[in-house]
Design an enzyme around this catalytic site. Structure first.
Site, PDB file in Angstrom:
ATOM      1  N   HIS A 287      12.247   5.320  13.258  1.00  0.00           N
ATOM      2  CA  HIS A 287      12.196   5.475  11.799  1.00  0.00           C
ATOM      3  C   HIS A 287      13.136   6.612  11.398  1.00  0.00           C
ATOM      4  O   HIS A 287      13.302   7.576  12.157  1.00  0.00           O
ATOM      5  CB  HIS A 287      10.748   5.800  11.423  1.00  0.00           C
ATOM      6  CG  HIS A 287      10.442   5.725   9.963  1.00  0.00           C
ATOM      7  ND1 HIS A 287      10.937   6.624   9.068  1.00  0.00           N
ATOM      8  CD2 HIS A 287       9.690   4.856   9.244  1.00  0.00           C
ATOM      9  CE1 HIS A 287      10.498   6.327   7.848  1.00  0.00           C
ATOM     10  NE2 HIS A 287       9.743   5.246   7.933  1.00  0.00           N
TER      11      HIS A 287
ATOM     12  N   GLU B 221      -2.321   5.206   2.624  1.00  0.00           N
ATOM     13  CA  GLU B 221      -2.144   3.810   2.207  1.00  0.00           C
ATOM     14  C   GLU B 221      -3.448   3.127   1.804  1.00  0.00           C
ATOM     15  O   GLU B 221      -3.463   2.278   0.911  1.00  0.00           O
ATOM     16  CB  GLU B 221      -1.452   3.014   3.319  1.00  0.00           C
ATOM     17  CG  GLU B 221       0.014   3.363   3.537  1.00  0.00           C
ATOM     18  CD  GLU B 221       0.246   4.587   4.417  1.00  0.00           C
ATOM     19  OE1 GLU B 221      -0.745   5.175   4.906  1.00  0.00           O
ATOM     20  OE2 GLU B 221       1.418   4.962   4.611  1.00  0.00           O
TER      21      GLU B 221
ATOM     22  N   ARG C 128       1.800   8.498   9.157  1.00  0.00           N
ATOM     23  CA  ARG C 128       1.440   9.913   8.994  1.00  0.00           C
ATOM     24  C   ARG C 128       0.346  10.334   9.968  1.00  0.00           C
ATOM     25  O   ARG C 128       0.392  11.415  10.534  1.00  0.00           O
ATOM     26  CB  ARG C 128       0.957  10.173   7.565  1.00  0.00           C
ATOM     27  CG  ARG C 128       2.091  10.396   6.616  1.00  0.00           C
ATOM     28  CD  ARG C 128       1.619  10.744   5.216  1.00  0.00           C
ATOM     29  NE  ARG C 128       2.688  11.366   4.466  1.00  0.00           N
ATOM     30  CZ  ARG C 128       3.800  10.741   4.085  1.00  0.00           C
ATOM     31  NH1 ARG C 128       3.995   9.479   4.389  1.00  0.00           N
ATOM     32  NH2 ARG C 128       4.731  11.387   3.410  1.00  0.00           N
TER      33      ARG C 128
ATOM     34  N   GLU D 191      -0.357  -9.030  -1.243  1.00  0.00           N
ATOM     35  CA  GLU D 191      -1.012  -8.418  -0.071  1.00  0.00           C
ATOM     36  C   GLU D 191      -2.174  -7.516  -0.524  1.00  0.00           C
ATOM     37  O   GLU D 191      -2.364  -6.387  -0.064  1.00  0.00           O
ATOM     38  CB  GLU D 191      -0.024  -7.621   0.795  1.00  0.00           C
ATOM     39  CG  GLU D 191      -0.457  -7.485   2.245  1.00  0.00           C
ATOM     40  CD  GLU D 191       0.461  -6.573   3.059  1.00  0.00           C
ATOM     41  OE1 GLU D 191       0.376  -5.341   2.904  1.00  0.00           O
ATOM     42  OE2 GLU D 191       1.267  -7.109   3.835  1.00  0.00           O
TER      43      GLU D 191
ATOM     44  N   ASP E  75       0.793  -1.237   0.000  1.00  0.00           N
ATOM     45  CA  ASP E  75       0.000   0.000   0.000  1.00  0.00           C
ATOM     46  C   ASP E  75       0.822   1.281   0.000  1.00  0.00           C
ATOM     47  O   ASP E  75       0.320   2.338   0.396  1.00  0.00           O
ATOM     48  CB  ASP E  75      -0.912  -0.001   1.237  1.00  0.00           C
ATOM     49  CG  ASP E  75      -0.136  -0.036   2.545  1.00  0.00           C
ATOM     50  OD1 ASP E  75       1.098   0.077   2.512  1.00  0.00           O
ATOM     51  OD2 ASP E  75      -0.770  -0.172   3.609  1.00  0.00           O
TER      52      ASP E  75
ATOM     53  N   HIS F  71       5.420   5.321  13.211  1.00  0.00           N
ATOM     54  CA  HIS F  71       5.902   6.113  12.079  1.00  0.00           C
ATOM     55  C   HIS F  71       4.803   6.649  11.178  1.00  0.00           C
ATOM     56  O   HIS F  71       5.064   7.441  10.286  1.00  0.00           O
ATOM     57  CB  HIS F  71       6.846   5.279  11.216  1.00  0.00           C
ATOM     58  CG  HIS F  71       6.135   4.234  10.396  1.00  0.00           C
ATOM     59  ND1 HIS F  71       5.769   3.023  10.915  1.00  0.00           N
ATOM     60  CD2 HIS F  71       5.699   4.248   9.119  1.00  0.00           C
ATOM     61  CE1 HIS F  71       5.152   2.324   9.988  1.00  0.00           C
ATOM     62  NE2 HIS F  71       5.087   3.035   8.879  1.00  0.00           N
TER      63      HIS F  71
END
Ligand code: UD1
Ligand code: UDP
Length: 398
Positions: free
Chosen positions: A261, A152, A230, A138, A116, A228
């Protein structure tokens, strides 16, 4: 070298190609794509029916190349598009344009994308524009909310809309695809390739290489934490740090490992808020085998990661998912994962309950440890590809 070396040797093995071998372009751009596409790329490389072309967009740099190296993979093309502070617009445009050029040059029989990310969507679009058959590994995961995970959920939906073959990891993901009208004969439930990767890594993990990890006292409980996404940036991260500080205050024996990250947006908050805490090990992203070691060493995992939600049940570790919704309900249904959002009170209460109430802890374990498959996803994908090429004698090179 603390990892077994036989794996690397066997991964090197390539059989002679058949004359009619189909060229499979495996695309990866970020850390999770590297880890989850690695077993599939290795399987393609070893299979004489196929020819591997590994295309790394470089949406990530260090975090992409390091796991590929661990799996003994070197990209055939590395586009190196990453910039510090890159925007979604930039990554989308760069991946679309640059993967398109590679497809024009190598003319693959099939492009395989994963998951994604922006790499997933933009490279899928480049393949679609050229009429190249496209497989989505996936496929089918849905949170039902375009804002979470952002962007995503949209990336995955759009890739699913334009692909030729769908490889959902679970029956639930397949049901999502069927509900959207995808043809059943083109869908193969495979399990998640992350389990293939995890099982091969677990075999090779002995001691961690990262020096910071040797600071963890052997007899004390460890919580492993990553964040991590958004939608977690800003207030969410601050609230997660509030929770860690509360836990350190209430639980004098508890240690944290927080592999940060590489995105400065994430790192600045952790360093500012937790940089001085003695029982918090703030470190760079861990190499995959060390992260697997840390998952096994921990008593609980707190994370907003997608992949970690899939790995934790396979390692029988409770995972507190620091999100409001998940597109991976299987771990929650299996009882190993619990959605806690970024509410400090909830994170603190659940972590403390797991630490202090043994029967509660046990209630997370021993249930379904394989909601995301048994490590045979890559093999299933190869068989589905073979079936597709047998049924469709399209030769796009003509
Ligand atoms: C991306 C994916 C997300 C995935 C995550 C995995 C999108 C929109 N987001 O988010 O779905 O969960 O990767 O980690 O595709 N950086 C480095 N070196 C690296 C990697 C990142 O310095 O090896 C820094 C750079 O400053 C870069 C920033 O991190 O600009 C953000 O990277 P980006 O890929 O845009 O977003 P992620 O948050 O990593
Ligand atoms: N991971 C890793 N090192 C770390 C943190 C995570 O190797 O320091 C691995 C983890 O085991 C999983 C994958 O990275 O396989 C998840 O990547 P990430 O959380 O960045 O992305 P997501 O899965 O949320 O898209």
């Amino acid at each position: 070298m603390p990892y077994h070396s036989e794996f690397a040797e066997s991964a090197q093995a390539t059989a002679p190609r058949l004359e009619c071998a189909k060229k499979i372009c495996v695309v990866a751009g970020t850390r999770p794509e590297a880890i989850k596409m690695a077993p599939l790329a290795l399987a393609v490389r070893k299979d004489p029916r196929f020819e591997l072309h590994l295309l790394a967009t470089g949406q990530h740099r260090e975090m992409l190349l390091e796991p590929l190296k661990f799996f003994d993979l070197e990209p055939d093309d590395f586009l190196g598009i990453m910039k510090k502070g890159q925007t979604l617009d930039y990554v989308t445009a760069a991946v679309l344009q640059e993967t398109g050029k590679v497809f024009d040059r190598i003319r693959p029989d099939m492009v395989l994308v994963h998951g994604d990310t922006t790499t997933t969507f933009a490279s899928a679009l480049a393949a679609f524009y050229r009429g190249i058959p496209l497989g989505h590994v996936e496929a089918g995961l849905r949170s039902g909310d375009l804002g979470q995970p952002f962007p995503e959920e949209m990336n995955r939906l759009l890739a699913d809309r334009i692909c030729t073959l769908w490889f959902p990891p679970t029956p639930g993901a397949k049901a999502n695809l069927l509900a959207e009208g995808c043809p059943e004969e083109r869908i193969t439930v495979t399990g998640n390739t992350v389990i293939d990767a995890l099982l091969s890594a677990v075999e090779r993990v002995e001691h961690p290489e990262t020096p910071e990890l040797t600071r963890i006292p052997e007899d004390l409980p460890l919580a492993l934490l990553t964040a991590h996404r958004r939608e977690t940036w800003g207030e969410g991260l601050e609230r997660i740090c509030d929770a860690v500080q509360e836990l350190l205050r209430f639980e004098p024996h508890l240690w944290f490992v927080i592999p940060m990250h590489l995105n400065p947006v994430v790192r600045h908050v952790f360093v500012r808020r937790l940089g001085e805490e003695k029982r918090v090990i703030l470190c760079d992203p861990l190499h995959y085998p060390d992260f697997v070691w840390a998952m096994r060493r921990s008593f609980v995992i707190l994370s907003d990661s997608g992949g970690v939600q899939e790995e934790a049940p396979a390692l029988s570790k409770p995972v507190l998912v620091m999100r409001n919704v998940t597109e991976r309900p299987e771990a929650v249904e299996a009882g190993t994962a619990l959605l806690v959002g970024t509410d400090p009170e909830k994170i603190v209460a659940e972590t403390r309950k797991l630490l202090e109430d043994e029967s509660y802890y046990r209630s997370f374990l021993g249930k379904n440890t394989k909601p995301f498959g048994d490590g045979s996803a890559s093999a299933k994908i190869l068989e589905a590809l073979h079936g597709y090429f047998q049924e469709n004698s399209i030769d796009i090179k003509d």
